[in-house]
Design an enzyme around this catalytic site. Structure first.
Site, PDB file in Angstrom:
ATOM      1  N   ASP A 151      -3.399  -0.014   3.918  1.00  0.00           N
ATOM      2  CA  ASP A 151      -4.479   0.179   4.899  1.00  0.00           C
ATOM      3  C   ASP A 151      -4.362   1.567   5.541  1.00  0.00           C
ATOM      4  O   ASP A 151      -5.354   2.251   5.753  1.00  0.00           O
ATOM      5  CB  ASP A 151      -4.407  -0.924   5.964  1.00  0.00           C
ATOM      6  CG  ASP A 151      -4.387  -2.305   5.323  1.00  0.00           C
ATOM      7  OD1 ASP A 151      -5.380  -2.665   4.688  1.00  0.00           O
ATOM      8  OD2 ASP A 151      -3.362  -2.996   5.429  1.00  0.00           O
ATOM      9  N   HIS A 181      -2.566  -7.688   8.185  1.00  0.00           N
ATOM     10  CA  HIS A 181      -3.157  -7.154   6.952  1.00  0.00           C
ATOM     11  C   HIS A 181      -4.278  -8.117   6.540  1.00  0.00           C
ATOM     12  O   HIS A 181      -4.108  -8.981   5.685  1.00  0.00           O
ATOM     13  CB  HIS A 181      -2.117  -7.025   5.836  1.00  0.00           C
ATOM     14  CG  HIS A 181      -2.760  -6.746   4.518  1.00  0.00           C
ATOM     15  ND1 HIS A 181      -3.388  -5.555   4.250  1.00  0.00           N
ATOM     16  CD2 HIS A 181      -2.947  -7.506   3.413  1.00  0.00           C
ATOM     17  CE1 HIS A 181      -3.912  -5.596   3.037  1.00  0.00           C
ATOM     18  NE2 HIS A 181      -3.667  -6.788   2.517  1.00  0.00           N
TER      19      HIS A 181
HETATM   20  P1  NAX Z   1      -0.778 -10.916  -9.706  1.00  0.00           P
HETATM   21  O1  NAX Z   1      -1.411 -12.274  -9.691  1.00  0.00           O
HETATM   22  O2  NAX Z   1      -1.128  -9.949 -10.775  1.00  0.00           O
HETATM   23  O3  NAX Z   1       0.809 -11.113  -9.771  1.00  0.00           O
HETATM   24  C1  NAX Z   1       1.483 -12.003  -8.951  1.00  0.00           C
HETATM   25  C2  NAX Z   1       2.733 -12.408  -9.673  1.00  0.00           C
HETATM   26  O4  NAX Z   1       3.496 -13.215  -8.781  1.00  0.00           O
HETATM   27  C3  NAX Z   1       2.446 -13.255 -10.929  1.00  0.00           C
HETATM   28  O5  NAX Z   1       3.153 -12.725 -12.030  1.00  0.00           O
HETATM   29  C4  NAX Z   1       2.974 -14.617 -10.518  1.00  0.00           C
HETATM   30  O6  NAX Z   1       3.470 -15.368 -11.623  1.00  0.00           O
HETATM   31  C5  NAX Z   1       4.080 -14.232  -9.535  1.00  0.00           C
HETATM   32  N1  NAX Z   1       4.533 -15.320  -8.681  1.00  0.00           N
HETATM   33  C6  NAX Z   1       3.824 -16.353  -8.179  1.00  0.00           C
HETATM   34  N2  NAX Z   1       4.635 -17.188  -7.506  1.00  0.00           N
HETATM   35  C7  NAX Z   1       5.873 -16.653  -7.558  1.00  0.00           C
HETATM   36  C8  NAX Z   1       7.137 -17.062  -7.066  1.00  0.00           C
HETATM   37  N3  NAX Z   1       7.286 -18.199  -6.390  1.00  0.00           N
HETATM   38  N4  NAX Z   1       8.199 -16.276  -7.324  1.00  0.00           N
HETATM   39  C9  NAX Z   1       8.071 -15.138  -8.039  1.00  0.00           C
HETATM   40  N5  NAX Z   1       6.904 -14.714  -8.540  1.00  0.00           N
HETATM   41  C10 NAX Z   1       5.815 -15.461  -8.303  1.00  0.00           C
HETATM   42  O7  NAX Z   1      -1.002 -10.341  -8.260  1.00  0.00           O
HETATM   43  P2  NAX Z   1      -0.891  -8.818  -7.754  1.00  0.00           P
HETATM   44  O8  NAX Z   1      -2.196  -8.148  -7.972  1.00  0.00           O
HETATM   45  O9  NAX Z   1       0.339  -8.200  -8.296  1.00  0.00           O
HETATM   46  O10 NAX Z   1      -0.769  -9.066  -6.171  1.00  0.00           O
HETATM   47  C11 NAX Z   1       0.393  -9.647  -5.608  1.00  0.00           C
HETATM   48  C12 NAX Z   1       0.150 -10.043  -4.165  1.00  0.00           C
HETATM   49  O11 NAX Z   1      -0.153  -8.900  -3.390  1.00  0.00           O
HETATM   50  C13 NAX Z   1      -1.031 -10.998  -3.953  1.00  0.00           C
HETATM   51  O12 NAX Z   1      -0.623 -12.019  -3.039  1.00  0.00           O
HETATM   52  C14 NAX Z   1      -2.082 -10.123  -3.290  1.00  0.00           C
HETATM   53  O13 NAX Z   1      -2.948 -10.882  -2.463  1.00  0.00           O
HETATM   54  C15 NAX Z   1      -1.219  -9.199  -2.493  1.00  0.00           C
HETATM   55  N6  NAX Z   1      -1.811  -7.926  -2.039  1.00  0.00           N
HETATM   56  C16 NAX Z   1      -1.389  -7.425  -0.857  1.00  0.00           C
HETATM   57  C17 NAX Z   1      -1.782  -6.198  -0.382  1.00  0.00           C
HETATM   58  C18 NAX Z   1      -1.265  -5.642   0.918  1.00  0.00           C
HETATM   59  O14 NAX Z   1      -1.723  -4.558   1.292  1.00  0.00           O
HETATM   60  N7  NAX Z   1      -0.344  -6.295   1.644  1.00  0.00           N
HETATM   61  C19 NAX Z   1      -2.788  -5.392  -1.133  1.00  0.00           C
HETATM   62  C20 NAX Z   1      -2.865  -5.746  -2.564  1.00  0.00           C
HETATM   63  C21 NAX Z   1      -2.782  -7.222  -2.872  1.00  0.00           C
HETATM   64  O15 NAX Z   1      -4.030  -7.820  -2.610  1.00  0.00           O
END
Ligand code: NAX
Length: 332
Positions: free
Chosen positions: A159, A187
């Site tokens: 952000d 966030h």
């Molecule tokens: P993806 O869905 O591409 O990847 C997430 C990964 O996490 C997957 O490989 C999944 O298998 C794994 N996962 C799920 N449960 C798990 C667990 N218990 N232990 C270990 N791994 C696990 O998502 P991605 O685009 O990489 O985003 C990841 C996270 O970042 C999401 O929650 C998303 O909402 C969040 N974001 C946060 C942002 C921020 O500024 N704070 C911005 C970007 C993003 O939206």
């Protein structure tokens, strides 16, 4: 050359990790003198994909990458961890209520908090990116009582970077000439991006934004809204959430925590509130911080206008509600 440190990335088979891992291996986060052991955590069904990510990491042929462990076991991942990026979280699915999302994440961040508590170094630095990032960080910290609360942070750097970039483009200056934009709060779309203390460098002098902008009203209206809704705008265009920019921001967050902020500059991080600025204690709230010797301090004494106060109240209320929902799940 220093001894390698263990760096954990959860959600390692996901989108953000795919961009982040290169930065870590290339030394842009922990520095060119710091070798790393990567601990890549994901869930069992993702182990095949993770194997491919490991192959690519090997094929980078980068000297700072000492060792790689792909695993679905939080205990193995967090052993002796020095720095942790928690990207993995339950994504919000269509029709899912916020409380269902929180309940699913409480389970994930409970397991990870407990494993961190038992196996990580006590000075481990943790940044939570997976949403809802602030409250996930709070839950994780709750289950890791032997690790100081200040070691748990939530990422609002994306952000901040968005705000810095938008302001620079509006003013027609280079992005590195804009500093001290602040993200307050959650966030989420209630966050308050403020330019009240931002500085703009022009012709070797540094001036407050109010002195260089013609349309000051834009800062309190369109600017705020565009930053609050930028994540949704990226999803609408890309049909997927921000990944490259989120990875860059996660690297920026950890690099500043590890190496320190520049003199006179502050950055925004979701940190445990100590009551500064009248913000309720013990929620993870994005605040301006300066960092030295791997420790951050909340910037004190910034003027909060009544307009800003009303924005801070809204985002604080949302975080208190999230905490109450998380506590309700924890008591079940
Ligand atoms: P993806 O869905 O591409 O990847 C997430 C990964 O996490 C997957 O490989 C999944 O298998 C794994 N996962 C799920 N449960 C798990 C667990 N218990 N232990 C270990 N791994 C696990 O998502 P991605 O685009 O990489 O985003 C990841 C996270 O970042 C999401 O929650 C998303 O909402 C969040 N974001 C946060 C942002 C921020 O500024 N704070 C911005 C970007 C993003 O939206």
């Amino acid at each position: 050359m220093a001894e390698p440190i263990n760096v954990v990335v959860s959600g390692a088979a996901g989108q953000i990790a795919y961009s982040l891992l290169y930065q870590l291996a290339a030394g842009t986060v922990f520095g060119q003198e710091q070798p790393i052991n990567l601990r890549l955590l994901d869930i069992p069904p993702m182990m095949g994909i993770l194997k491919g990510v490991v192959m690519e990491l090997e094929d980078l042929a980068l000297p700072l990458l000492n060792d790689i462990l792909p695993t679905a076991d939080p205990e193995a991942a967090f052993k002796d961890a020095a720095a942790v990026f928690l990207l993995g979280a339950m994504p919000r699915k269509e029709g899912m209520e916020r409380k269902d999302l929180l309940a699913a994440n409480v389970k994930i961040f409970k397991v990870q908090g407990e494993a961190l508590d038992k196996f990580a170094k006590k000075d481990v630095k943790i940044v939570v990116v997976g949403n809802p990032a602030n409250t996930n960080a709070l839950i994780c910290s709750h289950y890791a009582p032997s690790i100081p609360k200040e070691n748990f942070t939530a990422m609002t750097r994306l952000d901040q970077n968005r705000a810095q970039a938008l302001l620079a483009s509006h003013l027609g200056v280079e992005v590195s000439n804009v500093t001290n934009v602040v993200i307050w709060g959650n966030h989420s779309s209630t966050q308050y991006p403020s330019t009240a203390y931002a500085k703009v460098k022009t012709n070797n002098s540094s001036k407050p934004v109010s002195e260089v902008i013609d349309d000051e009203n834009w800062l309190n209206t369109e600017f705020v809204e565009r930053i609050q809704k930028r994540g949704a705008a990226v999803i609408a265009a890309r049909t997927m959430s921000s990944a490259m920019s989120a990875a860059k921001a996660a690297g920026d967050h950890m690099r500043d925590w590890w190496i320190g902020t520049k003199p006179g500059e502050f950055v925004s991080m979701g940190v445990t509130s100590d009551g500064s600025y009248g913000i309720p204690k013990d929620i993870i709230f994005s605040l301006p911080v300066t960092i030295k010797n791997k420790k951050y301090e909340i910037v004190q004494g910034l003027f909060i206008s009544s307009f800003a106060q009303s924005k801070l109240d809204i985002t604080a209320k949302e975080l208190e509600e999230e905490r109450a929902e998380a506590n309700a799940v924890l008591k079940q």
